[in-house]
Write an enzyme that holds these catalytic residues in place. Structure first.
Site, mmCIF file in Angstrom:
data_model
loop_
_atom_site.group_PDB
_atom_site.id
_atom_site.type_symbol
_atom_site.label_atom_id
_atom_site.label_comp_id
_atom_site.label_asym_id
_atom_site.label_seq_id
_atom_site.Cartn_x
_atom_site.Cartn_y
_atom_site.Cartn_z
ATOM 1 N N ASP A 73 -2.864 29.795 3.115
ATOM 2 C CA ASP A 73 -2.812 28.556 3.283
ATOM 3 C C ASP A 73 -2.956 28.008 1.985
ATOM 4 O O ASP A 73 -3.960 27.175 1.480
ATOM 5 C CB ASP A 73 -3.919 27.902 4.202
ATOM 6 N N GLU B 134 -11.211 31.983 -2.041
ATOM 7 C CA GLU B 134 -10.934 30.795 -2.352
ATOM 8 C C GLU B 134 -11.483 30.560 -3.636
ATOM 9 O O GLU B 134 -12.597 31.209 -4.202
ATOM 10 C CB GLU B 134 -11.952 30.025 -1.159
ATOM 11 N N TYR C 145 -6.765 31.542 0.365
ATOM 12 C CA TYR C 145 -7.153 30.131 0.210
ATOM 13 C C TYR C 145 -7.918 29.452 1.501
ATOM 14 O O TYR C 145 -7.482 28.579 2.032
ATOM 15 C CB TYR C 145 -5.880 29.286 0.168
ATOM 16 N N CYS D 176 -7.710 -1.050 7.201
ATOM 17 C CA CYS D 176 -6.959 0.161 7.182
ATOM 18 C C CYS D 176 -6.979 0.811 8.564
ATOM 19 O O CYS D 176 -7.895 0.727 9.127
ATOM 20 C CB CYS D 176 -7.607 0.945 6.078
ATOM 21 N N CYS E 229 1.372 22.811 3.489
ATOM 22 C CA CYS E 229 1.637 21.268 3.487
ATOM 23 C C CYS E 229 2.644 21.001 2.782
ATOM 24 O O CYS E 229 2.926 19.779 2.456
ATOM 25 C CB CYS E 229 0.234 20.838 2.999
ATOM 26 N N CYS F 138 0.873 -1.270 -0.215
ATOM 27 C CA CYS F 138 0.038 -0.073 -0.096
ATOM 28 C C CYS F 138 1.058 1.271 0.014
ATOM 29 O O CYS F 138 2.019 1.177 0.780
ATOM 30 C CB CYS F 138 -0.902 0.056 1.367
ATOM 31 N N GLN G 218 -9.938 19.795 6.881
ATOM 32 C CA GLN G 218 -8.637 19.319 7.241
ATOM 33 C C GLN G 218 -8.970 17.933 7.746
ATOM 34 O O GLN G 218 -9.708 17.669 8.588
ATOM 35 C CB GLN G 218 -7.894 19.904 8.345
HETATM 36 C C1 SAM Z 1 -4.704 23.575 1.835
HETATM 37 S S1 SAM Z 1 -6.283 24.145 1.233
HETATM 38 C C2 SAM Z 1 -6.680 25.258 2.710
HETATM 39 C C3 SAM Z 1 -7.934 25.318 3.202
HETATM 40 C C4 SAM Z 1 -8.439 25.956 4.505
HETATM 41 N N1 SAM Z 1 -7.425 27.105 4.898
HETATM 42 C C5 SAM Z 1 -8.464 25.040 5.507
HETATM 43 O O1 SAM Z 1 -7.674 24.985 6.701
HETATM 44 O O2 SAM Z 1 -9.478 24.454 5.558
HETATM 45 C C6 SAM Z 1 -6.041 25.026 0.128
HETATM 46 C C7 SAM Z 1 -7.226 25.747 -0.413
HETATM 47 O O3 SAM Z 1 -6.783 26.367 -1.704
HETATM 48 C C8 SAM Z 1 -7.791 26.500 -2.810
HETATM 49 N N2 SAM Z 1 -7.247 27.023 -3.919
HETATM 50 C C9 SAM Z 1 -6.145 26.205 -4.919
HETATM 51 N N3 SAM Z 1 -5.842 27.003 -5.978
HETATM 52 C C10 SAM Z 1 -6.279 28.200 -5.591
HETATM 53 C C11 SAM Z 1 -6.414 29.464 -6.311
HETATM 54 N N4 SAM Z 1 -5.800 29.426 -7.590
HETATM 55 N N5 SAM Z 1 -7.128 30.434 -6.100
HETATM 56 C C12 SAM Z 1 -7.938 30.410 -4.975
HETATM 57 N N6 SAM Z 1 -7.937 29.215 -3.938
HETATM 58 C C13 SAM Z 1 -7.260 28.112 -4.450
HETATM 59 C C14 SAM Z 1 -8.260 25.097 -2.691
HETATM 60 O O4 SAM Z 1 -9.573 24.962 -3.187
HETATM 61 C C15 SAM Z 1 -8.332 24.750 -1.224
HETATM 62 O O5 SAM Z 1 -9.537 24.982 -0.742
#
Ligand code: SAM
Length: 488
Positions: free
Chosen positions: A417, A368, A347, A196, A444, A103, A318
């Site tokens: 983020d 977002e 984001y 799992c 991340c 896996c 998350q």
């Molecule tokens: C790592 S997640 C963070 C989510 C949030 N901060 C949380 O803790 O739940 C990254 C987020 O960025 C958004 N995202 C990705 N590319 C983007 C873009 N070009 N413009 C705006 N948002 C974007 C994704 O849809 C996602 O929801």
């Protein structure tokens, strides 16, 4: 203890054109980036005085002495697979999962958790200093996960008409169906999973019941290469207080879908939300598909401090709920809010961080990409009685412009983020022009984080670093950097 003066046998190429070099008694030295372990090895013709080429090996523990078959041979590095452990490291643990090694998940099961945490913390340090060439303050010790098993609240299982064969299995079995995870780089192969350790029950019980039902009723399992077959994939989402959402995905529309859904609903009364999707396109993603509610509530709800978040079938949340709380608390602490600041949460997903910090802010702007997530963010904020958050949907580089900032107010603090790829360079430039007092960069992927922060290094210095482990037994690490404006 063996030293790194290995014996080797070197047979230039096997008949299939693959490398056939086995290195004997290799001492594994350390954990390297990318989750692999590192050793050194000299091949025929290498300078005997040299320390040897860097050798990367998966599933090895520092201190192991192993025989390794090479799978890649470059001038600057080698890569190999363990074929025998001659002397296990004293630190080596027995993997707890029967699927270990096949896996793609939980590859660090043989490593004690404290070593995993040290390796992750060092990975963050290396990436900020080597990729970003950044000056870093003393790190806050990485926050380990209280749960190291059953810590995920969401899993996706794929169905396949041809499951992955385990070593020694009869090739005639190759045509038998499987339900589980894709194997490594093989998009068309699925490892059938018995048990799992990633998600709490009833996750395993539901998956096994679905497979059993599908086999007993001769439902066809999906053929990924041919894009046909009924049972395609499924998602299980769970909450800390026992709510369960299941999303069953089918490759064709068929009356056979409904008896299966009824069976699941009746067998598992704990399923609080049961959806299905008919997805006939070429990939498994459901973000652009209609999720149809079969039974129960349209959403499940997760609580964090005094906030409640609605999670629909497409909502991002998350995946390690306990660690998300630690992450958000640290991001809030680093923000240093006293009620007077305008905060931008870039984001924002479903607006969780925005709402989490809102009590300490004058106003929060969340941006977002996914419109449904922004709908969830607005719904959640209303339900939580929060009135100082505004949410906007669209691509960050299009929404976050100088005129947007002029209209919605100069940010005192920006929390960012982004996804693994990091921020678009245009977004970084807009942030630099906006020049907030503090930027809290949650990531991340410390490699893209280091690259982005390096672009801001003329104006911002890192004043605090906090790694957080969201994914035990994997190489992945989350990291928060606090950046403060220093240019005048
Ligand atoms: C790592 S997640 C963070 C989510 C949030 N901060 C949380 O803790 O739940 C990254 C987020 O960025 C958004 N995202 C990705 N590319 C983007 C873009 N070009 N413009 C705006 N948002 C974007 C994704 O849809 C996602 O929801």
């Amino acid at each position: 203890m063996a030293q790194n003066n290995f014996y080797y046998i070197c047979i230039p190429m096997s008949r299939k054109g693959k490398l056939d070099i086995v290195l004997h008694d290799v001492l594994i030295e350390d954990i390297a980036a990318e989750g692999k372990s590192i050793a050194h090895a000299r091949l025929e013709g290498d300078d005997p005085e040299s320390p040897g080429r860097v050798l990367f090996v998966e599933f090895a523990v520092p201190g192991d002495i192993v025989d390794v078959r090479l799978i890649r041979k470059k001038n600057s590095f080698l890569e190999g697979r363990i074929i025998r452990i001659n002397k296990p490291s004293e630190q080596r643990l027995n993997p707890f999962c029967q699927h270990f090694g096949v896996c793609g998940g939980c590859k660090w099961q043989s490593l004690p958790y404290d070593i995993q945490l040290r390796a992750k913390q060092r990975q963050v340090y290396d990436q900020l200093t080597r990729i970003g060439h950044l000056k870093v303050p003393e790190f806050q010790p990485i926050i380990g996960s209280e749960k190291t098993r059953f810590y995920r609240n969401k899993l996706e299982f794929s169905a396949s008409c041809k499951r992955w064969l385990l070593p020694g299995e009869d090739p005639a079995q190759a045509a038998s169906p499987g339900l589980g995870f894709h194997v490594g780089k093989f998009f068309d192969k699925v490892l059938d999973i018995e048990h799992c350790y990633l998600q709490p029950e009833p996750s395993n019980a539901i998956r096994l019941a679905v497979k059993d039902y599908a086999l007993r009723n001769a439902l066809s399992f999906y053929d990924i290469r041919e894009n046909h077959g009924l049972f395609r994939n499924m998602f299980v989402r769970t909450t800390d207080d026992g709510q369960v959402m299941v999303i069953m995905c089918f490759g064709v529309d068929s009356p056979a879908i409904f008896p299966l859904l009824s069976y699941l609903r009746d067998k598992f009364p704990e399923i609080s939300s049961l959806y299905y999707v008919v997805n006939t396109k070429g990939n498994d993603s459901i973000s652009d598909q209609e999720c149809i509610l079969f039974s129960g509530s349209p959403a499940i709800y997760e609580k964090m401090e005094n906030l409640r978040f609605r999670i629909g079938p497409k909502s991002f949340y998350q995946t390690n709920t306990g660690q998300a709380l630690s992450l958000y608390r640290k991001a809030r602490e680093f923000s240093g809010l006293d009620g007077s600041q305008v905060v931008y949460d870039l984001y924002t997903g479903t607006g969780t961080i925005a709402q989490f910090v809102s009590a300490g802010a004058k106003k929060v702007i969340g941006i977002e990409y996914v419109p449904e997530a922004i709908e969830d963010a607005r719904t959640n904020a209303r339900a939580n009685g929060i009135t100082n958050c505004e949410f906007f949907a669209g691509d960050m580089k299009d929404i976050l412009t100088d005129s947007f900032i002029k209209e919605h107010g100069h940010p005192d603090v920006m929390i960012v983020d982004p996804p693994r790829a990091g921020m678009h360079p245009d977004v970084v430039q807009t942030i630099l022009r906006a020049a907030p007092e503090r930027i809290i960069y949650v990531s991340c992927n410390p490699a893209s984080q280091a690259r982005d922060i390096a672009m801001m290094a003329d104006k911002y210095r890192i004043t605090a670093v906090q790694p957080v482990d969201m994914f035990p037994h994997t190489m992945h690490v989350e990291n928060i950097c606090k950046l403060e404006y220093y240019a005048d």
